[in-house]
Design an enzyme around this catalytic site. Sequence first.
Site, PDB file in Angstrom:
ATOM      1  N   HIS A 476      57.323 -58.346 -16.938  1.00 28.91           N
ATOM      2  CA  HIS A 476      56.248 -58.326 -15.932  1.00 28.91           C
ATOM      3  C   HIS A 476      56.824 -58.777 -14.597  1.00 28.91           C
ATOM      4  CE1 HIS A 476      52.541 -59.257 -13.811  1.00 28.91           C
ATOM      5  NE2 HIS A 476      51.852 -58.664 -14.765  1.00 28.91           N
ATOM      6  N   PRO A 524      51.508 -57.002 -20.461  1.00 27.31           N
ATOM      7  CA  PRO A 524      52.209 -58.027 -21.242  1.00 27.31           C
ATOM      8  C   PRO A 524      53.358 -58.648 -20.446  1.00 27.31           C
ATOM      9  CG  PRO A 524      53.001 -55.868 -21.851  1.00 27.31           C
ATOM     10  CD  PRO A 524      51.911 -55.645 -20.838  1.00 27.31           C
ATOM     11  N   GLU A 525      53.915 -59.705 -20.979  1.00 32.82           N
ATOM     12  CA  GLU A 525      55.024 -60.407 -20.322  1.00 32.82           C
ATOM     13  C   GLU A 525      56.263 -59.518 -20.247  1.00 32.82           C
ATOM     14  OE1 GLU A 525      55.067 -62.984 -18.646  1.00 32.82           O
ATOM     15  OE2 GLU A 525      57.111 -63.764 -18.613  1.00 32.82           O
ATOM     16  N   ALA A 526      56.474 -58.698 -21.269  1.00 31.73           N
ATOM     17  CA  ALA A 526      57.612 -57.765 -21.233  1.00 31.73           C
ATOM     18  C   ALA A 526      57.265 -56.547 -22.064  1.00 31.73           C
ATOM     19  CB  ALA A 526      58.864 -58.446 -21.779  1.00 31.73           C
TER      20      ALA A 526
END
Length: 656
Positions: A476, A524-526
């Site tokens: 992200h 999402p974060e990644a």
Amino acid sequence: MPVGGLLPLFGSPAGGSLGGGLGGGLGGGGRKGSGPAALRLTEKFVLLLVFSAFITLCFGAIFFLPDSSKLLSGVLFHSSPALQPAADHKPGPGARAEDAAEGRARRREEGAPGDPAAAVEDNLARIRENHERALREAKETLQKLPEEIQRDILLEKEKVAQDQLRDKAPFRGLPPVDFVPPIGVENREPADAAIREKRAKIKEMMKHAWNNYKGYAWGLNELKPISKEGHSSSLFGNIKGATIVDALDTLFIMEMKNEFEEAKSWIEENLDFNVNAEISVFEVNIRFVGGLLSAYYLSGEEIFRKKAVELGVKLLPAFHTPSGIPWALLNMKSGIGRNWPWASGGSSILAEFGTLHLEFMHLSHLSGNPIFAEKVMNIRTVLNKLEKPQGLYPNYLNPNSGQWGQHHVSVGGLGDSFYEYLLKAWLMSGKTDLEAKKMYFDAVQAIETHLIRKSSSGLTYIAEWKGGLLEHKMGHLTCFAGGMFALGADGAPEGLAQHYLELGAEIARTCHESYNRTFMKLGPEAFRFDGGVEAIATRQNEKYYILRPEVIETYMYMWRLTHDPKYRKWAWEAVEALESHCRVNGGYSGLRDVYLLHESYDDVQQSFFLAETLKYLYLIFSDDDLLPLEHWIFNTEAHLLPILSTDKKEVELKEE
Ligand code: DMJ
């Protein structure tokens, strides 16, 4: 030494030599003739020799074989799959521990959710990391001659002592500065009623976030919106009031005047940097120094300038390293610094020491003291002397040796804002800092060649580079790069301006897809581009959303630079998602899993939600004359710094 010469030490009762004894023994008959006592002694000696050879071999294996730490971690510290670190994995076991630690540290610091086995996993991993580090350090030290070690220690001591003396030299107080009224802060209502309404909604969100912080966590760093109490991250040591300082300029531009005044009074009366605790130099710089500078440039209130410089002086001891590359962590009282224990070979982090430049240039400007600018310009000097693998900047740099650590390259976590600050250093200098411009475009060119890829369905993404191998994952955090490419397009080498604007648009589209492919419509974060998936998080520990701004930040730049209505549309989708899934009675909370059908809250209202996420949203629904990009630079925490073009002297390009 001849072997026989050793024998008398063992006091042979036969009085013979080893040579004689052995010769007799080997001959068979002589053994008998030497008598039983003498024979036993010889056997004992042989056994002793064999045993000591064995011990030497074992130690040799530990300390002298190449990569013995990796062997050890594989053999001694092999845990069951359930206990393996949950974070990202890299090819080698040694690297794996560091990756896991990075992940854990980041999650812990940002208040992101952990899994139930986190405590066990943390302990095991910490033991493993400590062992590996000790072995690495022992190996490095053993490779040096004693005189070299002694010389290194002396040099280091001398340099640190000199630096300390210099920084302790009386700070001359603040010179008078003519306050220049800020440009583009008149907050005109947008002509279009629908846009006006949307903008008003975002201001209402800011009020909700602020009022709840004020009600339940006033004076503390952040708010826990579910528990309705304060939250403190170790990043700030025991400095207090992170949300207050981070929110100042958002309050100002949204014309929340009473709230701005309460924040100012709290700062006057309570903001104290004499804390006996370790802080993150990077976080304190971007949030506190950045927030105070921005508040000064918007309001002209002296208290903000005074506090910013006072804090800047407190951060100076972080630069007391042999190379001048600052430590990541600093005890503000003792002035003792160190690096994150998980960072490769004791390295400092590129995105941390590379994200001080803008604030430190302004600190010199407002204090009349060149020391801040000197410190950050030295970082550049060190970087420019180093060989870059394929033109790329690794995330790790050892402050003692001034050499790279592991060759990991990322435009997301650990690397991100270093590139952002190169571009913005050039822009903030009124485009006179040609050295920064060259460093930025050279780096971007290498990133395009080695890291940027297209998925099979045509989504452009920025992968991570690990010693030449690509990990097809985008964080992200990496999504800020869309805005960066577009912002830099104007200064791009001949014929490439349109290309960089399009690259920015492509990254914005990919990041929007990462939002669109979740249930909550928040990213999402990644997310990954492998194993048949595109722009989707596949690992449980990458599915969280902690109110981060980077995707919305890119929409803001893309909107300002293209006026393509899709960016306002995408930004509004994010507002709706935030309202549906993150808003709670007590403020706004991050989410543990954006793919779930129901909310699982992490119970943290991050200060950057007020500093960045809401500010960028507000700007997307404002006219362009509110904070025009030609006059203002946003630091990496979205704090406002004016262009510093007081003198037109260009920073020359130096020979590498
Ligand atoms: C912020 O503190 C800054 O944007 C920083 O550059 C990266 N991390 C957070 C937001 O995600």
